[in-house]
Design a protein around this motif. Structure first.
Motif, PDB file in Angstrom:
ATOM      1  N   ARG A   7       0.832  -1.215   0.000  1.00  0.00           N
ATOM      2  CA  ARG A   7       0.000   0.000   0.000  1.00  0.00           C
ATOM      3  C   ARG A   7       0.864   1.261   0.000  1.00  0.00           C
ATOM      4  NH1 ARG A   7      -4.548  -0.929   4.582  1.00  0.00           N
ATOM      5  NH2 ARG A   7      -5.802   0.532   3.388  1.00  0.00           N
ATOM      6  N   ASP A   8       2.093   1.114   0.502  1.00  0.00           N
ATOM      7  CA  ASP A   8       2.976   2.291   0.568  1.00  0.00           C
ATOM      8  C   ASP A   8       4.101   2.244  -0.457  1.00  0.00           C
ATOM      9  OD1 ASP A   8       1.528   3.504   2.605  1.00  0.00           O
ATOM     10  OD2 ASP A   8       2.505   2.258   4.125  1.00  0.00           O
ATOM     11  N   LEU A   9       4.019   1.322  -1.417  1.00  0.00           N
ATOM     12  CA  LEU A   9       5.061   1.268  -2.459  1.00  0.00           C
ATOM     13  C   LEU A   9       4.560   1.949  -3.727  1.00  0.00           C
ATOM     14  CD1 LEU A   9       6.583  -2.331  -2.143  1.00  0.00           C
ATOM     15  CD2 LEU A   9       7.216  -0.227  -0.955  1.00  0.00           C
ATOM     16  N   LYS A  10       5.509   2.380  -4.539  1.00  0.00           N
ATOM     17  CA  LYS A  10       5.126   3.036  -5.805  1.00  0.00           C
ATOM     18  C   LYS A  10       5.935   2.416  -6.948  1.00  0.00           C
ATOM     19  CE  LYS A  10       8.262   6.886  -4.956  1.00  0.00           C
ATOM     20  NZ  LYS A  10       9.129   6.054  -4.117  1.00  0.00           N
ATOM     21  N   PRO A  11       5.470   2.582  -8.187  1.00  0.00           N
ATOM     22  CA  PRO A  11       6.222   2.026  -9.310  1.00  0.00           C
ATOM     23  C   PRO A  11       7.666   2.522  -9.281  1.00  0.00           C
ATOM     24  CG  PRO A  11       4.084   2.832 -10.051  1.00  0.00           C
ATOM     25  CD  PRO A  11       4.222   3.250  -8.612  1.00  0.00           C
ATOM     26  N   GLY A  12       8.582   1.603  -9.585  1.00  0.00           N
ATOM     27  CA  GLY A  12      10.005   1.969  -9.570  1.00  0.00           C
ATOM     28  C   GLY A  12      10.693   1.586  -8.261  1.00  0.00           C
ATOM     29  N   ASP A  13       9.893   1.365  -7.195  1.00  0.00           N
ATOM     30  CA  ASP A  13      10.484   0.844  -5.957  1.00  0.00           C
ATOM     31  C   ASP A  13      10.965  -0.585  -6.232  1.00  0.00           C
ATOM     32  OD1 ASP A  13      10.026   3.101  -4.458  1.00  0.00           O
ATOM     33  OD2 ASP A  13       8.147   2.385  -3.584  1.00  0.00           O
ATOM     34  N   GLU A  14      11.881  -1.056  -5.411  1.00  0.00           N
ATOM     35  CA  GLU A  14      12.459  -2.385  -5.663  1.00  0.00           C
ATOM     36  C   GLU A  14      12.311  -3.294  -4.447  1.00  0.00           C
ATOM     37  OE1 GLU A  14      16.435  -2.043  -7.239  1.00  0.00           O
ATOM     38  OE2 GLU A  14      15.835  -0.486  -8.668  1.00  0.00           O
ATOM     39  N   VAL A  15      12.137  -4.587  -4.728  1.00  0.00           N
ATOM     40  CA  VAL A  15      12.192  -5.583  -3.649  1.00  0.00           C
ATOM     41  C   VAL A  15      13.202  -6.662  -4.053  1.00  0.00           C
ATOM     42  CG1 VAL A  15       9.778  -5.204  -2.948  1.00  0.00           C
ATOM     43  CG2 VAL A  15      10.320  -7.078  -4.489  1.00  0.00           C
ATOM     44  N   VAL A  16      13.782  -7.299  -3.046  1.00  0.00           N
ATOM     45  CA  VAL A  16      14.802  -8.322  -3.302  1.00  0.00           C
ATOM     46  C   VAL A  16      14.348  -9.629  -2.666  1.00  0.00           C
ATOM     47  CG1 VAL A  16      17.203  -8.994  -2.854  1.00  0.00           C
ATOM     48  CG2 VAL A  16      16.661  -6.612  -3.416  1.00  0.00           C
ATOM     49  N   ILE A  17      14.325 -10.682  -3.458  1.00  0.00           N
ATOM     50  CA  ILE A  17      14.026 -12.029  -2.956  1.00  0.00           C
ATOM     51  C   ILE A  17      15.161 -12.954  -3.397  1.00  0.00           C
ATOM     52  CG2 ILE A  17      11.523 -11.697  -2.921  1.00  0.00           C
ATOM     53  CD1 ILE A  17      11.313 -13.138  -5.592  1.00  0.00           C
ATOM     54  N   THR A  18      15.135 -14.204  -2.978  1.00  0.00           N
ATOM     55  CA  THR A  18      16.262 -15.081  -3.329  1.00  0.00           C
ATOM     56  C   THR A  18      15.782 -16.386  -3.977  1.00  0.00           C
ATOM     57  OG1 THR A  18      16.589 -16.634  -1.517  1.00  0.00           O
ATOM     58  CG2 THR A  18      17.194 -14.338  -1.079  1.00  0.00           C
ATOM     59  N   ASP A  19      16.705 -16.982  -4.724  1.00  0.00           N
ATOM     60  CA  ASP A  19      16.395 -18.243  -5.398  1.00  0.00           C
ATOM     61  C   ASP A  19      16.293 -19.424  -4.431  1.00  0.00           C
ATOM     62  OD1 ASP A  19      16.367 -16.975  -7.792  1.00  0.00           O
ATOM     63  OD2 ASP A  19      18.213 -17.869  -8.595  1.00  0.00           O
ATOM     64  N   ILE A  20      16.786 -19.255  -3.202  1.00  0.00           N
ATOM     65  CA  ILE A  20      16.780 -20.401  -2.276  1.00  0.00           C
ATOM     66  C   ILE A  20      15.469 -20.450  -1.478  1.00  0.00           C
ATOM     67  CG2 ILE A  20      17.766 -19.433  -0.126  1.00  0.00           C
ATOM     68  CD1 ILE A  20      19.734 -21.853  -0.156  1.00  0.00           C
ATOM     69  N   ASP A  21      14.620 -19.444  -1.677  1.00  0.00           N
ATOM     70  CA  ASP A  21      13.435 -19.338  -0.811  1.00  0.00           C
ATOM     71  C   ASP A  21      12.257 -20.210  -1.237  1.00  0.00           C
ATOM     72  OD1 ASP A  21      13.002 -17.192   1.540  1.00  0.00           O
ATOM     73  OD2 ASP A  21      14.805 -16.785   0.367  1.00  0.00           O
ATOM     74  N   HIS A  22      11.493 -20.578  -0.237  1.00  0.00           N
ATOM     75  CA  HIS A  22      10.187 -21.206  -0.406  1.00  0.00           C
ATOM     76  C   HIS A  22       9.265 -20.202  -1.111  1.00  0.00           C
ATOM     77  CE1 HIS A  22       6.235 -22.709   0.995  1.00  0.00           C
ATOM     78  NE2 HIS A  22       6.823 -23.841   1.315  1.00  0.00           N
ATOM     79  N   GLU A  23       8.297 -20.694  -1.866  1.00  0.00           N
ATOM     80  CA  GLU A  23       7.375 -19.795  -2.590  1.00  0.00           C
ATOM     81  C   GLU A  23       6.653 -18.837  -1.640  1.00  0.00           C
ATOM     82  OE1 GLU A  23       6.881 -19.423  -6.107  1.00  0.00           O
ATOM     83  OE2 GLU A  23       8.837 -20.313  -5.776  1.00  0.00           O
ATOM     84  N   CYS A  24       6.510 -19.237  -0.393  1.00  0.00           N
ATOM     85  CA  CYS A  24       5.853 -18.400   0.619  1.00  0.00           C
ATOM     86  C   CYS A  24       6.526 -17.043   0.771  1.00  0.00           C
ATOM     87  CB  CYS A  24       5.876 -19.156   1.942  1.00  0.00           C
ATOM     88  SG  CYS A  24       5.578 -18.182   3.395  1.00  0.00           S
ATOM     89  N   ASN A  25       7.840 -17.004   0.610  1.00  0.00           N
ATOM     90  CA  ASN A  25       8.554 -15.725   0.763  1.00  0.00           C
ATOM     91  C   ASN A  25       9.034 -15.200  -0.587  1.00  0.00           C
ATOM     92  OD1 ASN A  25       9.171 -13.626   2.483  1.00  0.00           O
ATOM     93  ND2 ASN A  25      11.173 -14.454   3.110  1.00  0.00           N
ATOM     94  N   ARG A  26       8.423 -15.688  -1.647  1.00  0.00           N
ATOM     95  CA  ARG A  26       8.694 -15.181  -2.988  1.00  0.00           C
ATOM     96  C   ARG A  26       7.389 -14.637  -3.605  1.00  0.00           C
ATOM     97  NH1 ARG A  26      12.830 -16.398  -5.968  1.00  0.00           N
ATOM     98  NH2 ARG A  26      11.465 -16.733  -7.748  1.00  0.00           N
ATOM     99  N   GLY A  27       6.346 -15.453  -3.521  1.00  0.00           N
ATOM    100  CA  GLY A  27       5.064 -15.096  -4.148  1.00  0.00           C
ATOM    101  C   GLY A  27       4.538 -13.712  -3.768  1.00  0.00           C
ATOM    102  N   PRO A  28       4.463 -13.408  -2.462  1.00  0.00           N
ATOM    103  CA  PRO A  28       3.879 -12.106  -2.089  1.00  0.00           C
ATOM    104  C   PRO A  28       4.667 -10.925  -2.655  1.00  0.00           C
ATOM    105  CG  PRO A  28       4.051 -13.547  -0.175  1.00  0.00           C
ATOM    106  CD  PRO A  28       4.785 -14.235  -1.285  1.00  0.00           C
TER     107      PRO A  28
END
Ligand SMILES: Cc1ncc(COP(=O)(O)O)c(C=O)c1O
Length: 429
Positions: free
Chosen positions: A116-137
């Motif tokens: 709700r507080d993010l805007k286009p162009g903001d970035e998030v970082v996830i990892t290839d070792i993660d379960h889909e639970c911490n990738r999907g959202p």
């Protein structure tokens, strides 16, 4: 069988039979074989005291919250007491403990609130070792124009590529999400360092401790993470999820909730009526871990310095569990390595890891291996366990993923030797 635990110069015997006696499921037989529950990373078995607690809640205290009569008052008290138990589990204040259906639902709710507080162009970082639970959202945020970066895994070692991790962080990074330990291959990551690096660029950190929670004591204040979640069914409890939020972070978050729900921590994260019987059972699961700590805590004086009460016993319980599990894990890996056609996937010796070991065989698919073991009463998982990206980058998706053997404190060296014998038989076919 008693295994000698040696830590800090203090030796004691871990009485696995005494632990097993507390789990009714240990009585099961499959095709005449005693069931060997090596499926713990998918969810552990439950001790009688947890079952009793769930039954007791439903029998005598079953009610909704905030009424003036006995069962409702008792339910309010039970929820508060369970928050306090998880405060000891995480090393935080009870106001920082929120409940949810499971970790995946918790993390989607968290992601939707942060978004709700993010805007286009903001970035998030996830990892290839993660379960889909911490990738999907976080991946879903692409729909809002948020840029999603995936951190690579060193495929030889099955550990996070820290240089790649650092290279993905910048002043546009708003969220960094990663696991404490991999449910796919058992790697424990340097989460404290990862949190610190993410905080250097001002990002929010979200740690998935679902796999780790059975294997080590969690100290959220030492990690300094903003959020961390786990699921009680992975450590002897019922199917509920639990979220730690740094209080000021949760207070600032515009959570997804009905207007009438309290607008302060920890309640503002919770939606609707909670799973009261599950929460009652989860508190007892923590008491079970604390009881192991009470028995074996004197072996870990140095590690437990500064801790007291249940917090100390929980930390001691986790230390005792790992001190018991790790030599069995090492034995399993050493023997597995000797079997021709077996390939083990996981961190190199010496790198922090949980007692979860994954492998493939060159003459059988993971499903065939799991089926062969299942016929002999040995329960192991096959597939990707939703560590789907990891399995894909390892090139194992088409061949059925991995076979995963996970130890819990009720497993024995005999069970591991039985498993090794069956794998040897299969390798020779
Ligand atoms: C590392 C990890 N994260 C997240 C999850 C998802 O947890 P839940 O089933 O509570 O949504 C799992 C479940 O296997 C897991 O192992």
């Amino acid at each position: 069988m008693n295994i000698q635990i040696n830590l800090g110069g203090c030796a004691m015997k871990y009485d696995v039979e005494a632990v097993r006696r507390q789990f009714p499921a240990m009585e099961r037989k499959i095709n005449g074989y005693p069931a060997a529950y090596l499926d713990g990373p998918g969810g552990t078995q439950v001790p009688q005291r947890v079952i009793d607690k769930v039954v007791d809640y439903l029998t005598w205290h079953n009610c909704n919250i905030h009424g003036v009569f006995a069962t409702s008052v008792e339910t309010d008290n039970m929820l508060l007491e369970t928050r306090k138990a998880f405060a000891d589990f995480f090393g935080c204040a009870w106001e920082e403990v929120s409940f949810g259906a499971n970790s995946t639902t918790i993390n989607f709710n968290l992601g939707n609130a942060i978004a709700r507080d993010l805007k286009p162009g903001d970035e998030v970082v996830i990892t290839d070792i993660d379960h889909e639970c911490n990738r999907g959202p976080w991946e879903m945020m692409e729909e809002r124009g948020v840029i999603v970066h995936n951190v690579k895994v060193d495929l030889e070692k099955c550990i996070i590529d820290m240089e790649d991790f650092k290279s993905k962080l910048n002043d546009k990074t708003k969220v960094v999400a990663f696991n404490y330990a991999s449910n796919g291959v058992g790697t424990v990551s340097d989460v404290k360092k990862m949190v610190a690096l993410a905080h250097e660029v001002g990002a929010i950190t979200v740690v998935d401790a679902v796999h780790y929670a059975l294997h080590g004591s969690i100290d959220v204040k030492d990690l300094d993470t903003d959020f961390l979640f786990c699921s009680a069914y992975k450590f002897f409890g019922p199917h509920i999820g639990v979220l730690y939020s740094k209080k000021e972070r949760l207070e600032a978050l515009r959570t997804i909730k009905v207007r009438e729900q309290d607008d302060w921590a920890p309640y503002k994260f919770e939606t609707g009526t909670l799973n009261h019987e599950g929460i009652a059972g989860a508190a007892e699961a923590i008491e079970f871990i604390a009881s192991i700590g009470e028995t074996y805590g004197s072996g870990f004086e140095k590690e437990l310095e500064g801790l007291s009460g249940r917090r100390r016993n929980v930390a001691a319980g986790m230390l005792a569990i790992e001190a018991y599990d790790q030599p069995i894990t090492e034995h399993f890996i050493d023997e597995l390595e000797k079997i021709s056609g077996v390939k083990i996937y996981g961190p190199p010796k010496g790198h922090p890891r949980t007692s979860t070991v994954s492998f493939t065989m060159n003459n059988k698919s993971p499903k065939e291996v799991a089926e062969y073991l299942a016929e002999r009463g040995i329960f192991v998982w096959d597939g990707d366990f939703y560590a789907s990206k990891l399995v894909r980058v390892l090139g194992l998706r088409e061949s059925g993923g991995l076979v995963r053997v996970g130890l819990a404190p009720y497993n024995t060296m005999e069970e591991i030797d039985r498993t090794l014998d069956a794998i040897r038989e299969l390798a020779a076919k």
